[in-house]
Enzyme design. Structure first.
Site, short mmCIF file in Angstrom:
data_model
loop_
_atom_site.label_atom_id
_atom_site.label_comp_id
_atom_site.label_asym_id
_atom_site.label_seq_id
_atom_site.Cartn_x
_atom_site.Cartn_y
_atom_site.Cartn_z
N SER A 153 2.49 -4.01 12.73
CA SER A 153 3.50 -3.13 12.16
C SER A 153 4.86 -3.52 12.72
CB SER A 153 3.19 -1.67 12.52
OG SER A 153 4.31 -0.84 12.27
N SER A 154 5.90 -3.30 11.93
CA SER A 154 7.25 -3.63 12.40
C SER A 154 7.70 -2.73 13.54
CB SER A 154 8.24 -3.54 11.24
OG SER A 154 8.21 -2.25 10.66
N CYS A 155 6.96 -1.66 13.84
CA CYS A 155 7.35 -0.79 14.96
C CYS A 155 7.08 -1.44 16.32
CB CYS A 155 6.64 0.56 14.89
SG CYS A 155 4.89 0.49 15.27
N TYR B 53 1.43 3.69 19.51
CA TYR B 53 0.91 2.86 18.42
C TYR B 53 1.43 1.43 18.53
CZ TYR B 53 0.15 1.25 13.59
OH TYR B 53 -0.23 0.54 12.48
N LYS C 218 -0.58 -2.29 18.93
CA LYS C 218 -0.40 -3.42 18.03
C LYS C 218 0.11 -4.66 18.76
CE LYS C 218 -1.96 -1.79 14.24
NZ LYS C 218 -3.16 -2.42 13.63
N HIS D 174 3.43 8.61 6.01
CA HIS D 174 4.70 7.97 6.31
C HIS D 174 5.78 8.53 5.40
CE1 HIS D 174 2.02 4.85 8.15
NE2 HIS D 174 3.00 4.86 9.04
#
Length: 332
Positions: free
Chosen positions: A127-129, A156, A160, A199
């Site tokens: 994920s881009s987070c 989270y 990742k 989301h």
């Protein structure tokens, strides 16, 4: 009994990407989720004949013994790890232990089992987070681990990041051509439209659609509406995943997005227009905004020969149509 991996440790992976065998057994972990179901559809459309999927009721990926038994029995040649516990700001902020623990267990179990049973080509989805909250925009892949994470989803993100590092470690220690891809904000058919677990984009679709149907005079959204977000249709994401498995190899994760972004206020206005809501939008500025901007640099993806094809207006319209067609059976 499964065969043990006996590849000698190597710093460099000796592999040239090429078309995957359409008859090779392909396991999509999380094949019922937003991303996994889109990847499944894409693989079916591309002529893959031996797709394998298990629901969470059939196989709990947090159960290490069960995961190893599954891999030992099924012996997939290819794997996409799209299974994860996911949610929006509220869910991530409220249940950080769940997001950290569940995702770490899913990843470690699947990746360890895939290693033991010799999976040839594996794509891990993150994920881009994972990137620092205040990373330079657009965010390059080498921004990873260069700053503090966004506090509302740091648990989270750490899970990742651990997955990315495990992929890199497998490449270094065993020389296997496994790769990672980091999608931007995804949306489309099969999304989670739950009021508490979704989301931002599906949450807005549900909120505005319900307001339009009830004749509500106003809709209230979290934050200021000023944060900028990039949105990628999940069918584009699925296409990018297969493209990367057939055209890219390298230790660094690859950003997957459109390379353009909009404000949350703009996306709210677009959704209101698509669903036919004509009331007033208000903003609750006491609620968190999250990361100010999260736009990915997709030049590495472009170099690999792929760009997004589905425009935001087209994608929103089809997603709203899907939501309305499935409204009675969606998760709460």
């Amino acid at each position: 009994m499964g065969h043990e991996v006996t590849v000698d440790a190597r710093d460099q992976v000796e592999f040239t990407p090429a078309a995957l065998d359409r008859d090779g057994r392909f396991y999509v972990a999380g094949h019922r989720g937003l991303v996994g179901s889109a990847i499944w559809r894409r693989l079916q459309g591309e002529g893959f004949t031996d797709l394998v999927g298990r629901t969470s009721a059939e196989l709990d990926l947090k159960d290490r013994d069960a995961v190893f038994a599954f891999f030992g029995s099924v012996r997939p040649r290819y794997v996409v790890l799209a299974a994860a516990k996911v949610g929006g700001i509220l869910a991530n902020n409220t249940y950080p232990v769940d997001f950290l623990s569940d995702n770490l267990r899913i990843q470690v179990n699947v990746l360890d089992a895939a290693l033991k049973y010799g999976v040839e080509r594996l794509l891990f989805l993150g994920s881009s987070c994972i990137y620092p909250r205040l990373a330079d925009q657009p965010i390059r892949e080498d921004s990873l681990l260069t700053g503090h994470l966004e506090p509302t989803n740091d648990a989270y993100a750490i899970a990742k990041i651990a997955g990315i590092l495990q992929i890199q470690a497998v490449r270094r220690q065993y020389g296997l051509p496994w790769i990672s891809a980091m999608p931007t904000n995804l949306y489309g058919p099969g999304d989670n439209f739950s009021p508490t677990g979704s989301h931002v984009l599906p949450a807005l679709i549900r909120r505005y659609d319900e307001a339009a149907r009830s004749g509500a005079a106003s809709v209230t959204n979290w934050g200021t509406g000023t944060p900028r977000r990039e949105f990628l249709h999940v069918d584009d994401m699925a296409d990018a995943c297969l493209h990367l498995m057939e055209h890219y190899d390298g230790p660094e994760q690859v950003n997957v997005g459109t390379g353009t972004d909009v404000t949350i206020r703009q996306i709210a206005e677009s959704i209101a227009r698509v669903v036919g809501f004509s009331g007033v939008t208000e903003w609750d500025t006491s609620k968190p905004d999250g990361t100010p901007q999260k736009l990915l640099d997709v030049s590495k993806l472009a170099e690999a020969g792929w760009t997004a094809q589905i425009g935001l207006d087209e994608g929103l319209a089809s997603t709203v149509d899907w939501y309305r067609a499935h409204a009675d059976s969606l998760r709460e």
